[in-house]
Structures are given as structure tokens and as C-alpha cells.
Design an enzyme around this catalytic site. Structure first.
Site, PDB file in Angstrom:
ATOM      1  N   HIS A 161       0.873  -1.184   0.000  1.00 45.48           N
ATOM      2  CA  HIS A 161       0.000   0.000   0.000  1.00 45.48           C
ATOM      3  C   HIS A 161       0.904   1.226   0.000  1.00 45.48           C
ATOM      4  CE1 HIS A 161      -3.833  -1.808   2.094  1.00 45.48           C
ATOM      5  NE2 HIS A 161      -4.109  -1.563   0.841  1.00 45.48           N
ATOM      6  N   CYS A 258      -2.256   2.704   9.194  1.00 49.63           N
ATOM      7  CA  CYS A 258      -3.280   1.723   8.798  1.00 49.63           C
ATOM      8  C   CYS A 258      -4.439   1.722   9.781  1.00 49.63           C
ATOM      9  CB  CYS A 258      -2.690   0.321   8.738  1.00 49.63           C
ATOM     10  SG  CYS A 258      -1.418   0.110   7.511  1.00 49.63           S
TER      11      CYS A 258
HETATM   12  N1  ARG Z   1      -3.909  -7.073   6.631  1.00 50.64           N
HETATM   13  C1  ARG Z   1      -4.324  -5.856   5.975  1.00 50.64           C
HETATM   14  C2  ARG Z   1      -4.295  -6.039   4.475  1.00 50.64           C
HETATM   15  O1  ARG Z   1      -3.443  -6.717   3.989  1.00 50.64           O
HETATM   16  C3  ARG Z   1      -3.435  -4.727   6.392  1.00 50.64           C
HETATM   17  C4  ARG Z   1      -3.910  -3.402   5.880  1.00 50.64           C
HETATM   18  C5  ARG Z   1      -3.005  -2.303   6.270  1.00 50.64           C
HETATM   19  N2  ARG Z   1      -3.571  -1.043   6.018  1.00 50.64           N
HETATM   20  C6  ARG Z   1      -2.965  -0.036   5.396  1.00 50.64           C
HETATM   21  N3  ARG Z   1      -3.561   1.107   5.345  1.00 50.64           N
HETATM   22  N4  ARG Z   1      -1.812  -0.208   4.789  1.00 50.64           N
HETATM   23  O2  ARG Z   1      -5.115  -5.504   3.767  1.00 50.64           O
END
Ligand code: ARG
Length: 265
Positions: A161, A258
Site C-alpha cells: 500500500h 493503517c
Molecule cells: N492485513 C491488511 C491487508 O493486507 C493490512 C492493511 C493495512 N492497512 C494499510 N492502510 N496499509 O489488507
């Protein structure tokens, strides 16, 4: 923010997640509460979304929507495991958002994982692609928010991300970001260098501690404690780094940012 009452790692949709790793749930709850309380102590308002027993990743509230000036672009998740989260965020925004004015909500046409891949600077909407959000969501966001979108190609699956690789430090100044250059394609790196010549560049160790997964209010920068190498460069630029412990949430591939959806209303 969404409390981690039901947080666990039962599936793996990013390289940080290993269902064999046990999560210390009471510790996760304690760490999360400390982050929430820290925001409040700094004078910020924190609203809570109800956790859901079948949605362990709901704790990563940043992925649920993108809000700019009361306009809300809903999320559409890439993986089926997280898809039902979008409706819970939508309901929250339509029902209980603390915004004074009614929100204008857009149901997204294309896959976008909210602030996981969208970051707001003074002049731009930075938009990550490569692992989760569809490039088509970039045009959709540009039209909806009427802000120029800068598409950035993520190339390292550990930084799946945009918010794992880049953090906006001050959204009233366009050069105030920090990022990890190696997470981006060569062309995107050059774009970032052009747009943000004075950016803080993170070293690999700090990026791997998810040090870029930070939240700044323009002065305080809340970031994972392990990203110690970012503290000095942030102080030099006049920021006040606030290290926090979020080791249990790191097991799902997320940290401070996150866990935090920002309401720019
Ligand atoms: N386990 C989640 C996923 O893989 C983590 C999300 C993390 N969030 C973020 N904003 N990067 O989607």
C-alpha cells in the site's frame, strides 16, 4: 479507528501476514488503546467504528474510505476476505460521522483501498497502484475530488500500500513528505524527487519497521517505535516525533497509519 477486539491473522494477503504467528490479543488491544489515547491527549477527536467478529482486518480503518472536505469516496477491496468491510465504513459515514455538514458519499466503481493507497498533500492526491488499488480508481478519485492525482507505481510486495512507503507530514506544504524510494518504480521515484525535492528519505531498516506508516498532524508525527532512524531527520525539520508500540498490529502488515482513517471534513 476500529478496536482490535476481533483482530487475528487467519489468512495471508500481504507478506507480513503468517497465520502460524500467534497474536497476543490483550496486548494488541492495549497497544491500540494507547494509540487512541495518544491522539486524544494531543487534542484530536477519535471516533470508533464497531469491530466485527468475521472481519479481523477491520482494525486497519484507513482502508475504509478517503475523505476530503466532507466528500467521501468509499472503498472497494481487492481481496474477498476484506470486501464486506466497505459497507460498514459506508454506513458509518452516512449515519454517525461527527461531521457538522452532511457528507457526500460516492460508491466506488473501481477497486481502491482508501487511504492505504491515497495520500493527500497540499496540491495533489498521491495514488498508489501495483498491488491493491486499480489504476482506474485514480481517474475516478480525480474526478470526484477535483484534485490532480499523481499515480505512483509500487514495486516491492512488502510495501503493498502507498501508506507503507510514503507519509505526508504537512498537507499545507507540498514538499513535506517522507518516503522509501526503493518501494517505487524508477519512474515514480523520479516523479517523487521532482515533486518533493526536500522530502525525508527513509532507510530500509526504518521502512521495514513500517516507519512510513505514520500519522502527522503537521507537528506531531506518530510512528512505530522501531523506526528510530526517522526521529532525527523529523526533529531537524521541526516535527515532534511520537514513537508508539504497535508490534501486534504489525503482524497483519499495518501500523499507526493503517489503524487511522482521517476525516478531513
Ligand atoms: N492485513 C491488511 C491487508 O493486507 C493490512 C492493511 C493495512 N492497512 C494499510 N492502510 N496499509 O489488507
Amino acid at each position: 479507528m476500529c478496536p482490535p477486539e476481533h483482530f487475528r491473522v487467519t489468512y495471508a494477503i500481504n507478506p507480513w501476514m503468517d497465520p502460524a504467528t500467534p497474536v497476543d490479543l490483550p496486548l494488541a488491544v492495549k497497544q491500540w488503546q494507547a494509540l487512541r489515547d495518544r491522539y486524544r491527549a494531543l487534542g484530536h477527536t477519535v471516533d470508533e467504528l464497531d469491530p466485527h467478529p468475521d472481519l479481523p482486518d477491520l482494525v486497519y480503518a484507513a482502508n475504509g474510505a478517503t475523505v476530503i472536505d466532507g466528500r467521501v469516496l468509499g472503498a472497494r477491496f481487492a481481496h474477498p476476505e476484506r470486501r464486506p468491510e466497505a459497507a460498514l465504513h459506508r454506513e458509518w459515514h452516512l449515519r454517525s460521522s461527527g461531521a457538522a455538514a452532511p457528507v457526500y458519499f460516492r460508491e466506488p466503481e473501481h477497486v481502491n483501498e482508501g487511504e492505504g493507497d491515497f495520500a493527500v498533500t497540499a496540491g495533489f492526491l498521491l495514488a498508489g497502484r501495483g498491488f491493491r488499488s486499480s489504476p482506474l480508481s485514480h481517474a475516478e478519485a480525480q474526478e470526484f475530488f477535483a484534485r490532480p492525482v499523481i499515480g505512483l507505481d509500487l514495486v516491492d510486495p512488502r510495501f503493498y500500500h502507498l501508506d507503507t512507503a510514503l507519509c505526508v507530514l504537512d498537507d499545507s506544504r507540498d514538499d513535506a513528505v517522507m518516503y522509501y524510494p526503493e518501494a517505487f518504480s524508477p519512474g515514480s521515484r523520479t516523479v517523487l524527487a521532482r515533486l518533493f525535492p526536500d522530502a525525508v528519505l527513509a532507510e530500509e531498516a526504518d521502512a521495514l519497521a513500517l516507519g512510513l506508516n505514520a500519522v502527522s498532524d503537521g507537528h506531531h508525527v506518530l510512528l512505530p517505535r522501531e523506526a528510530a532512524g526517522l526521529v532525527a531527520p523529523l526533529r531537524e525539520r521541526g516535527y515532534d516525533p511520537v514513537p508508539v508500540e504497535l508490534g501486534e498490529l504489525l503482524k497483519g502488515g499495518g501500523s499507526v497509519k493503517c489503524c487511522t482513517g482521517e476525516l478531513r471534513s
